[in-house]
Design a protein around this motif. Sequence first.
Motif, PDB file in Angstrom:
ATOM      1  N   ALA A  12      13.687  20.026  11.135  1.00  0.00           N
ATOM      2  CA  ALA A  12      12.917  21.089  11.338  1.00  0.00           C
ATOM      3  C   ALA A  12      13.488  21.756  12.685  1.00  0.00           C
ATOM      4  CB  ALA A  12      11.405  20.659  11.248  1.00  0.00           C
ATOM      5  N   SER A  13      14.306  21.290  13.486  1.00  0.00           N
ATOM      6  CA  SER A  13      14.377  22.020  14.812  1.00  0.00           C
ATOM      7  C   SER A  13      15.315  23.266  14.671  1.00  0.00           C
ATOM      8  CB  SER A  13      15.575  20.828  15.453  1.00  0.00           C
ATOM      9  OG  SER A  13      16.627  20.583  14.947  1.00  0.00           O
ATOM     10  N   GLN A  14      15.899  23.530  13.409  1.00  0.00           N
ATOM     11  CA  GLN A  14      16.838  24.735  13.389  1.00  0.00           C
ATOM     12  C   GLN A  14      17.067  25.053  12.014  1.00  0.00           C
ATOM     13  OE1 GLN A  14      20.969  23.854  14.379  1.00  0.00           O
ATOM     14  NE2 GLN A  14      20.682  21.921  14.001  1.00  0.00           N
ATOM     15  N   GLY A  15      17.724  26.460  11.536  1.00  0.00           N
ATOM     16  CA  GLY A  15      18.025  26.722  10.717  1.00  0.00           C
ATOM     17  C   GLY A  15      16.977  26.859   9.453  1.00  0.00           C
ATOM     18  N   ILE A  16      17.496  26.350   8.241  1.00  0.00           N
ATOM     19  CA  ILE A  16      16.512  26.266   7.059  1.00  0.00           C
ATOM     20  C   ILE A  16      15.215  25.452   7.097  1.00  0.00           C
ATOM     21  CG2 ILE A  16      16.393  25.685   4.518  1.00  0.00           C
ATOM     22  CD1 ILE A  16      19.429  26.478   4.326  1.00  0.00           C
ATOM     23  N   GLY A  17      15.640  24.317   8.102  1.00  0.00           N
ATOM     24  CA  GLY A  17      14.347  23.628   8.335  1.00  0.00           C
ATOM     25  C   GLY A  17      13.299  24.065   9.143  1.00  0.00           C
ATOM     26  N   ARG A  18      13.954  24.684  10.188  1.00  0.00           N
ATOM     27  CA  ARG A  18      12.753  25.414  10.942  1.00  0.00           C
ATOM     28  C   ARG A  18      11.984  26.549  10.477  1.00  0.00           C
ATOM     29  NH1 ARG A  18      14.583  27.684  16.588  1.00  0.00           N
ATOM     30  NH2 ARG A  18      13.890  25.387  17.310  1.00  0.00           N
ATOM     31  N   ALA A  19      12.691  27.462   9.435  1.00  0.00           N
ATOM     32  CA  ALA A  19      12.115  28.424   8.573  1.00  0.00           C
ATOM     33  C   ALA A  19      11.115  27.898   7.597  1.00  0.00           C
ATOM     34  CB  ALA A  19      13.448  29.217   7.959  1.00  0.00           C
ATOM     35  N   THR A  20      11.578  26.779   7.095  1.00  0.00           N
ATOM     36  CA  THR A  20      10.530  26.389   5.837  1.00  0.00           C
ATOM     37  C   THR A  20       9.478  25.662   6.657  1.00  0.00           C
ATOM     38  OG1 THR A  20      12.624  25.478   4.682  1.00  0.00           O
ATOM     39  CG2 THR A  20      10.503  24.546   4.159  1.00  0.00           C
ATOM     40  N   ALA A  21       9.394  25.144   7.840  1.00  0.00           N
ATOM     41  CA  ALA A  21       8.272  24.285   8.324  1.00  0.00           C
ATOM     42  C   ALA A  21       7.428  25.798   8.984  1.00  0.00           C
ATOM     43  CB  ALA A  21       8.624  23.940   9.521  1.00  0.00           C
ATOM     44  N   ILE A  22       7.814  26.840   9.458  1.00  0.00           N
ATOM     45  CA  ILE A  22       7.050  27.956   9.725  1.00  0.00           C
ATOM     46  C   ILE A  22       6.435  28.430   8.399  1.00  0.00           C
ATOM     47  CG2 ILE A  22       6.995  30.211  10.761  1.00  0.00           C
ATOM     48  CD1 ILE A  22       9.426  29.103  12.773  1.00  0.00           C
ATOM     49  N   ARG A  23       7.134  28.578   7.557  1.00  0.00           N
ATOM     50  CA  ARG A  23       6.670  29.380   5.849  1.00  0.00           C
ATOM     51  C   ARG A  23       5.820  28.656   5.619  1.00  0.00           C
ATOM     52  NH1 ARG A  23       4.521  30.234   2.710  1.00  0.00           N
ATOM     53  NH2 ARG A  23       4.778  31.679   0.738  1.00  0.00           N
ATOM     54  N   LEU A  24       5.760  27.356   5.697  1.00  0.00           N
ATOM     55  CA  LEU A  24       4.783  26.426   4.939  1.00  0.00           C
ATOM     56  C   LEU A  24       3.389  26.212   5.694  1.00  0.00           C
ATOM     57  CD1 LEU A  24       6.479  23.208   3.763  1.00  0.00           C
ATOM     58  CD2 LEU A  24       6.040  25.191   2.551  1.00  0.00           C
ATOM     59  N   ALA A  25       3.395  26.696   6.943  1.00  0.00           N
ATOM     60  CA  ALA A  25       2.076  26.844   7.895  1.00  0.00           C
ATOM     61  C   ALA A  25       1.275  27.829   7.332  1.00  0.00           C
ATOM     62  CB  ALA A  25       2.777  27.290   9.159  1.00  0.00           C
ATOM     63  N   ARG A  26       1.776  28.754   6.334  1.00  0.00           N
ATOM     64  CA  ARG A  26       0.590  29.712   5.894  1.00  0.00           C
ATOM     65  C   ARG A  26      -0.143  29.115   4.820  1.00  0.00           C
ATOM     66  NH1 ARG A  26       5.423  34.115   4.774  1.00  0.00           N
ATOM     67  NH2 ARG A  26       4.242  34.527   2.991  1.00  0.00           N
ATOM     68  N   ASP A  27       0.455  28.030   4.072  1.00  0.00           N
ATOM     69  CA  ASP A  27      -0.022  27.380   2.918  1.00  0.00           C
ATOM     70  C   ASP A  27      -0.783  26.142   3.221  1.00  0.00           C
ATOM     71  OD1 ASP A  27       1.160  29.674   1.441  1.00  0.00           O
ATOM     72  OD2 ASP A  27       3.099  28.719   1.158  1.00  0.00           O
TER      73      ASP A  27
END
Length: 257
Positions: A12-27
Motif C-alpha cells: 500500500a505504500s505506492q503504485g497500484i497498492g496505494r491507489a487501491t487503498a485510497i479507492r477502497l476508502a470510499r466503500d
Amino acid sequence: MKNDSVAIVTGASQGIGRATAIRLARDFSAVVLAARNKDELEKTATAVNFAGAESLAYALDLREPASADILVQGALGHFGRIDALLNIAGAVPQIDLFEMTDAQWDDGLALKLHGARRLTVRAWDALKASSGSVVLISGSAALDPKPGFAAVAAINAAIIAIAKAFAEQGIQDGVQVNSVVPGAVMTGRRESFFKKWAPAHNLTVEEATKKFPEETGIARFGKPEEIADLMAFLVSPAAKWMTGASLRMDGGEVKGI
C-alpha cells in the motif's frame, strides 16, 4: 458497503497498492495498510483518512512468516472483522532467465507468492465469518513469458493458480477469490526504471515511455487508479457471484485468447 466493513491492502505504500487503498476508502469504513516503506505508508494512510475511511498502517515485510499474523491479529484486534483482503505486494526483478540467481528467485517467491498465500490462509477464518472477498494480483507476463521476464512470468502464473485453488475452497466456505492480471501500468517504480534505462539507450525519458507501448502493441500505459477501480469492483456486492476468475486489464497487450 461502509457498515463497519474492513479491508486489508498490502503493497500500500505506492503504485497500484496505494491507489487501491485510497479507492477502497470510499466503500469501506476502515482500510488496514501494509508495506515495507514506513514513510510512504504513512502518506497512504493520510490519503485514506482524507478519502473517508479510518486507516491502520503496519510497516512490515510479508516475506517474514510472523508478518501475516501481526497484520491479521491487528486488523481483528482494532476492528473485529475482515471483509476483504487485497494481496498487491510483491515486485519481482526483471532479470534474464540465464542470469537470475537462486537467491533472486527465492526472494520473488517469498514476497509475492508466499506472502500472499500465507496472509490469505491466516485471514481465512475471519473472511469465512464475514463472507468476505480476496483478490490476488498477478501480471500479464504470466500469459506471455519471455526470457527476460522468466521469474515475473513464473511467479505471476503461480499466483493465478493459487487463486483458483483458494476459490475452489471458497465455494464451500463462502469466501470469494479472484485474481487480477494487469499489463504495463505507469507506477513510480516504472518511472524510475525508465529514468535509468532511457539514457543507456540514447533516448529521452519521454521517448522511452512512448517507445515501450508502441513496441508492446498498446495505445498507452495503464494508470494505477484504473486497476484500483477493478479491484474495488471485485470486492463489491456487485461482483459477489464472480469467483475463481482471472481478469486481464492490459490495454490489449496479451494478444492470445
